[in-house]
Design a protein around this motif. Structure first.
Motif, PDB file in Angstrom:
ATOM      1  N   ARG A  14       0.515  -1.067   0.333  1.00  0.00           N
ATOM      2  CA  ARG A  14       0.004  -0.304  -0.139  1.00  0.00           C
ATOM      3  C   ARG A  14       1.154   1.461   0.407  1.00  0.00           C
ATOM      4  NH1 ARG A  14      -5.317   2.309   3.715  1.00  0.00           N
ATOM      5  NH2 ARG A  14      -4.565   4.590   2.408  1.00  0.00           N
ATOM      6  N   ALA A  17       2.002   1.987  -3.721  1.00  0.00           N
ATOM      7  CA  ALA A  17       0.942   2.812  -4.054  1.00  0.00           C
ATOM      8  C   ALA A  17       0.622   4.900  -3.697  1.00  0.00           C
ATOM      9  CB  ALA A  17       0.496   1.922  -4.109  1.00  0.00           C
ATOM     10  N   GLY A  71       1.326   4.052 -14.274  1.00  0.00           N
ATOM     11  CA  GLY A  71       0.479   4.629 -12.931  1.00  0.00           C
ATOM     12  C   GLY A  71      -1.185   4.021 -13.503  1.00  0.00           C
TER      13      GLY A  71
END
Ligand SMILES: C[S@@+](CC[C@H](N)C(=O)[O-])C[C@H]1O[C@@H](n2cnc3c(N)ncnc32)[C@H](O)[C@@H]1O
Length: 351
Positions: A14, A17, A71
């Motif tokens: 996480r 990201a 992305g």
């Protein structure tokens, strides 16, 4: 105690990201400013073609394109080595008039982050920071990002959700847009309802200047008028409609502002309050939208309120129950949720 490695890995995943997203804000601002998304939306190109088309340096452009493809903001064709935007990516990244245009959000994020050193100090001192003290990216990013939400909802859903307001605007009403910023909402309404008169007020002089310029550019000076004024002091009486878009919680004294709005309204008038979407309880706001709002509230909204008299600091996630208290304590007798989207709630208050 043994650490749960799966949980740790999930947390680090996480983080990766989020870490990429933090830098991505800068990538988007660069891409928008240099017209890279717009050029990509026209047709698939190699990095060299994009650089030549946008008069930029190929090496920088190639690195930027790779970050965007990684992305998911740009699509890469391995066979042709070309980059492009899908219909959806183009709709969100290359069309300013799209109701889902996103680059303004990242400009807002980048501009807000410039205030981090000062806000860090404010955690120690409790000092405020006015809207007028932020950099141009905050003002421009807010204008662009909020504009897409207003294009998507204001005329088609929010105004029709208010009792009898659309008819009044069609036949000719007097409207005050308080905390209007650069006048995005004011001008959308002024264009749609040429028989009505719109008065935009904001305490930030540069925003008002921007609103005046936008009104000239859009040839809407006949039914608009912008003036620097605080929400507790703006001039005029008997308004049929007063609007506050995404700014009641930014005010130091929202109850004082609400009292002034009540005094300025026609007895049969309406106050439309557009606020960020929020539930009443913290636990119900602990989601991606809540994260966005609590973070911007820490950098922008809470310091803005703290910089003004009273300094109530409602925060961007005040919730309906708290807003009802504010509105009722000012003397309004009716208050209801009229409409909502994933990002906003629209309330209607009547005298
Ligand atoms: C988040 S921005 C929203 C701007 C605009 N309503 C929009 O939706 O694009 C908040 C605005 O509230 C204005 N503001 C904050 N406190 C104010 C006050 N006490 N009186 C008038 N305007 C105020 C700021 O200058 C800023 O333009």
């Amino acid at each position: 105690m043994a650490m749960d490695m799966d949980k740790l890995n999930a947390f680090v995943g996480r983080f990766v990201a989020d870490f990429g997203a933090a830098a991505h804000a800068g990538m988007v601002v660069i891409g928008e400013k240099l017209g890279l998304y717009k050029a990509l939306a026209e047709k698939p190109v190699t990095s060299a073609e994009l650089a030549s088309k946008t008069k930029t340096d190929e090496r920088y452009v190639r690195e930027w394109l790779a970050s965007q493809a990684a992305g998911g903001y740009v699509t890469y064709n391995e066979k042709t080595q070309q980059f492009s935007l899908t219909e959806e990516q183009a709709f969100a990244m290359a069309d300013e008039d799209s109701p889902a245009y996103l680059p303004g959000a990242f400009e807002l994020a980048l501009g807000s982050l410039a205030a981090v050193p000062r806000i860090t100090e404010s955690f120690r001192t409790g000092a405020g920071m006015g809207w007028n003290e932020h950099n141009e990216g905050v003002i421009r990013g807010c204008e662009k990002f909020f504009r897409s939400g207003y294009i998507a909802n204001l005329l088609s859903s929010w105004i029709p959700s208010l009792d009898g307001v659309q008819q009044k605007l069609e036949s000719g009403a007097k409207v005050a847009d308080v905390g209007c910023g650069k006048g995005v909402s004011t001008l959308l309404m002024a264009k749609a309802f040429p028989k009505s008169q719109f008065f935009g007020f904001d305490y930030h002089d540069l925003s008002i200047k921007g609103a005046e310029q936008a009104a000239k550019k859009q040839e809407l000076t006949d039914n608009t008028n912008f003036k620097v004024a605080k929400a507790k002091e703006y001039p005029g009486k008997d308004y049929d409609l007063v609007t506050v878009f995404d700014c009641l919680h930014d005010m130091g004294d929202p109850v004082g502002a609400a009292r002034h709005i009540l005094e300025s309204l026609h007895k049969d008038g309406t106050w439309m309050i557009v606020e960020p979407f929020a539930n009443d309880d913290l636990k119900d706001n602990l989601n991606p939208v809540g994260r966005v709002y609590y973070s911007f509230s820490t950098l922008l909204c809470t310091p803005c309120s703290r910089s003004q008299e009273v300094g109530l600091c409602l925060g961007a996630q005040a919730g309906e129950a708290r807003l009802r208290e504010v509105v009722n304590s000012a003397g309004f007798t009716r208050f209801r949720r009229a409409a909502e989207t994933p990002f906003n709630i629209v309330y209607e208050a009547r005298p």
